[in-house]
Design a protein around this motif. Structure first.
Motif, PDB file in Angstrom:
ATOM      1  N   ILE A 256       0.841  -1.210   0.000  1.00  0.00           N
ATOM      2  CA  ILE A 256       0.000   0.000   0.000  1.00  0.00           C
ATOM      3  C   ILE A 256       0.871   1.254   0.000  1.00  0.00           C
TER       4      ILE A 256
ATOM      5  N   THR B 157      -5.269  -5.294  -0.459  1.00  0.00           N
ATOM      6  CA  THR B 157      -5.952  -6.569  -0.629  1.00  0.00           C
ATOM      7  C   THR B 157      -7.095  -6.455  -1.653  1.00  0.00           C
TER       8      THR B 157
ATOM      9  N   ILE C 170     -11.216  -5.550  -1.137  1.00  0.00           N
ATOM     10  CA  ILE C 170     -11.471  -4.619  -0.034  1.00  0.00           C
ATOM     11  C   ILE C 170     -11.485  -3.214  -0.630  1.00  0.00           C
TER      12      ILE C 170
ATOM     13  N   ASP D 148     -12.051  -2.550  -3.466  1.00  0.00           N
ATOM     14  CA  ASP D 148     -11.360  -2.760  -4.738  1.00  0.00           C
ATOM     15  C   ASP D 148     -12.036  -3.915  -5.467  1.00  0.00           C
TER      16      ASP D 148
ATOM     17  N   ALA E 113      -4.856  -1.471   4.109  1.00  0.00           N
ATOM     18  CA  ALA E 113      -4.716  -0.165   4.781  1.00  0.00           C
ATOM     19  C   ALA E 113      -5.490  -0.101   6.093  1.00  0.00           C
TER      20      ALA E 113
ATOM     21  N   TYR F 128     -12.596   4.685   4.590  1.00  0.00           N
ATOM     22  CA  TYR F 128     -11.595   5.135   3.622  1.00  0.00           C
ATOM     23  C   TYR F 128     -12.105   6.480   3.097  1.00  0.00           C
TER      24      TYR F 128
ATOM     25  N   ILE G  89       0.250   5.427   5.185  1.00  0.00           N
ATOM     26  CA  ILE G  89       0.829   4.260   5.880  1.00  0.00           C
ATOM     27  C   ILE G  89       1.923   3.619   5.021  1.00  0.00           C
TER      28      ILE G  89
ATOM     29  N   TYR H  42      -5.630   8.485   3.233  1.00  0.00           N
ATOM     30  CA  TYR H  42      -6.080   8.455   4.626  1.00  0.00           C
ATOM     31  C   TYR H  42      -7.039   7.317   4.932  1.00  0.00           C
TER      32      TYR H  42
HETATM   33  N1  SAM Z   1      -7.634  -2.621  -1.247  1.00  0.00           N
HETATM   34  C1  SAM Z   1      -7.037  -1.565  -0.440  1.00  0.00           C
HETATM   35  C2  SAM Z   1      -6.720  -2.132   0.945  1.00  0.00           C
HETATM   36  O1  SAM Z   1      -6.553  -3.349   1.080  1.00  0.00           O
HETATM   37  O2  SAM Z   1      -6.626  -1.354   1.884  1.00  0.00           O
HETATM   38  C3  SAM Z   1      -7.906  -0.329  -0.401  1.00  0.00           C
HETATM   39  C4  SAM Z   1      -8.098   0.295  -1.743  1.00  0.00           C
HETATM   40  S1  SAM Z   1      -9.099   1.722  -1.720  1.00  0.00           S
HETATM   41  C5  SAM Z   1      -9.463   1.931  -3.424  1.00  0.00           C
HETATM   42  C6  SAM Z   1      -7.974   3.023  -1.474  1.00  0.00           C
HETATM   43  C7  SAM Z   1      -8.149   3.707  -0.119  1.00  0.00           C
HETATM   44  O3  SAM Z   1      -7.458   2.957   0.881  1.00  0.00           O
HETATM   45  C8  SAM Z   1      -7.542   5.089  -0.048  1.00  0.00           C
HETATM   46  O4  SAM Z   1      -8.447   6.086  -0.515  1.00  0.00           O
HETATM   47  C9  SAM Z   1      -7.260   5.258   1.436  1.00  0.00           C
HETATM   48  O5  SAM Z   1      -8.443   5.595   2.134  1.00  0.00           O
HETATM   49  C10 SAM Z   1      -6.840   3.833   1.804  1.00  0.00           C
HETATM   50  N2  SAM Z   1      -5.381   3.667   1.672  1.00  0.00           N
HETATM   51  C11 SAM Z   1      -4.727   2.941   0.724  1.00  0.00           C
HETATM   52  N3  SAM Z   1      -3.393   3.016   0.928  1.00  0.00           N
HETATM   53  C12 SAM Z   1      -3.207   3.778   2.024  1.00  0.00           C
HETATM   54  C13 SAM Z   1      -2.065   4.223   2.742  1.00  0.00           C
HETATM   55  N4  SAM Z   1      -0.840   3.903   2.370  1.00  0.00           N
HETATM   56  N5  SAM Z   1      -2.261   5.005   3.839  1.00  0.00           N
HETATM   57  C14 SAM Z   1      -3.498   5.338   4.233  1.00  0.00           C
HETATM   58  N6  SAM Z   1      -4.609   4.955   3.590  1.00  0.00           N
HETATM   59  C15 SAM Z   1      -4.476   4.193   2.516  1.00  0.00           C
END
Ligand code: SAM
Length: 278
Positions: A12, A86, A89, A91, A115, A160, A188, A214
């Protein structure tokens, strides 16, 4: 023989957050299905892996699922990855998993970054019981309705959010949920990783510049549900009459009583059936 579908978690932020098993699977499968092939190509180049890529994103999930299922039925092994974290999630992923189950195709998760799990464990907020909400609606009315639905929940709430909407979402949370403790988990595993902890009002003052990604972790309510407490002091007959006076039908009343008393509606139904003619 049918192929196997692997749901592979990818980093991530920090590219080193990929497991040895994920690398092995990505090297060994026949095809990689990716949310954004250009994005995944960067990871594959970093790992020195060359594989045929097929795009698989939300808008075409149904159509692409069919194509991928046919390839799995033909014996091809496929790894599904999203842009980050993942698959499935917030996604794409759910659709192909359902189709694979319907076609008796073997599915394996390849665990890794996510995340919200990493935000939660560093939040300092109750991680024993939580509700993962994901993205709130972009429609303001629906967003407020969802928060209203969650406001009496005493479990931790996890959201998210896109960076440009953080402030408006926090304002909306302040209005509906009250000035609760929250943690903003930002970027993160990246250079600017930061955990901002405090009451929503304080945090709103600190988040003028909201670049980055975030997760919002919100403390559940500490308020007890007073109405529920009152209803539980009543006998079952009084509880029934309480809802009857609100002109509800029998089915709805049974459902509500069961919910108020944290029990199965069949238990309540059987009680009234037995006591009907007494
Ligand atoms: N499938 C991903 C997961 O397993 O967490 C989530 C995908 S979703 C489309 C993307 C969102 O996850 C972002 O808008 C944010 O809210 C969160 N996110 C993803 N990467 C992040 C990170 N490095 N730090 C904080 N939030 C993160």
């Amino acid at each position: 023989m049918k192929g196997i579908l692997y749901l592979v978690a990818t980093p991530i932020g920090n590219l080193e957050d990929i497991t040895l098993r994920a690398i092995k699977i990505l090297k060994n499968v026949d095809i990689i299905a990716a949310e954004d092939t250009r994005h995944t190509l960067k990871l594959l180049n970093y790992l020195n892996i060359k594989k045929p890529l097929i795009s698989y994103y939300k808008e075409i999930e149904k159509v692409k699922s069919e194509i991928l299922i046919n390839k799995l039925l033909d014996g091809k092994n496929i790894a599904l990855v999203s842009d980050a974290g993942t698959p499935g999630i917030s996604d794409p992923g759910e659709e192909i998993v359902k189709e694979a189950i319907a076609n008796n195709i073997e599915i394996h998760p390849i665990p890794g970054a996510c995340a919200f799990i990493n935000a939660l464990i560093c939040s300092g907020i109750n991680s024993k019981e939580f509700i993962f909400v994901g993205f709130l609606s972009t429609n303001n009315k629906n967003k407020k309705e969802k928060l209203e639905e969650l406001k009496n929940e005493n479990k931790t709430l996890i959201f998210y959010e896109a960076p440009h909407k953080i402030n408006s979402t926090l304002k909306c949370m302040l209005e509906i949920l009250g000035n609760r403790n929250i943690t903003l988990a930002r970027e993160i595993s990246k250079i600017h990783e930061e955990f901002i902890r405090g009451k929503i009002e304080e945090i709103l003052e600190k988040t003028q510049d909201t670049k980055g990604e975030y997760v919002i972790i919100v403390e559940g309510t500490s308020k007890k549900d007073e109405k529920k407490e009152f209803l539980n002091t009543l006998s079952l007959e009084e509880h029934y009459n309480y809802y009857l006076n609100q002109k509800m039908d029998n089915k709805e009343i049974i459902k509500r009583i069961a919910k108020d008393r944290d029990t199965n509606k069949n238990v309540i139904y059987q009680y009234f059936l037995k006591n009907k003619n007494k």
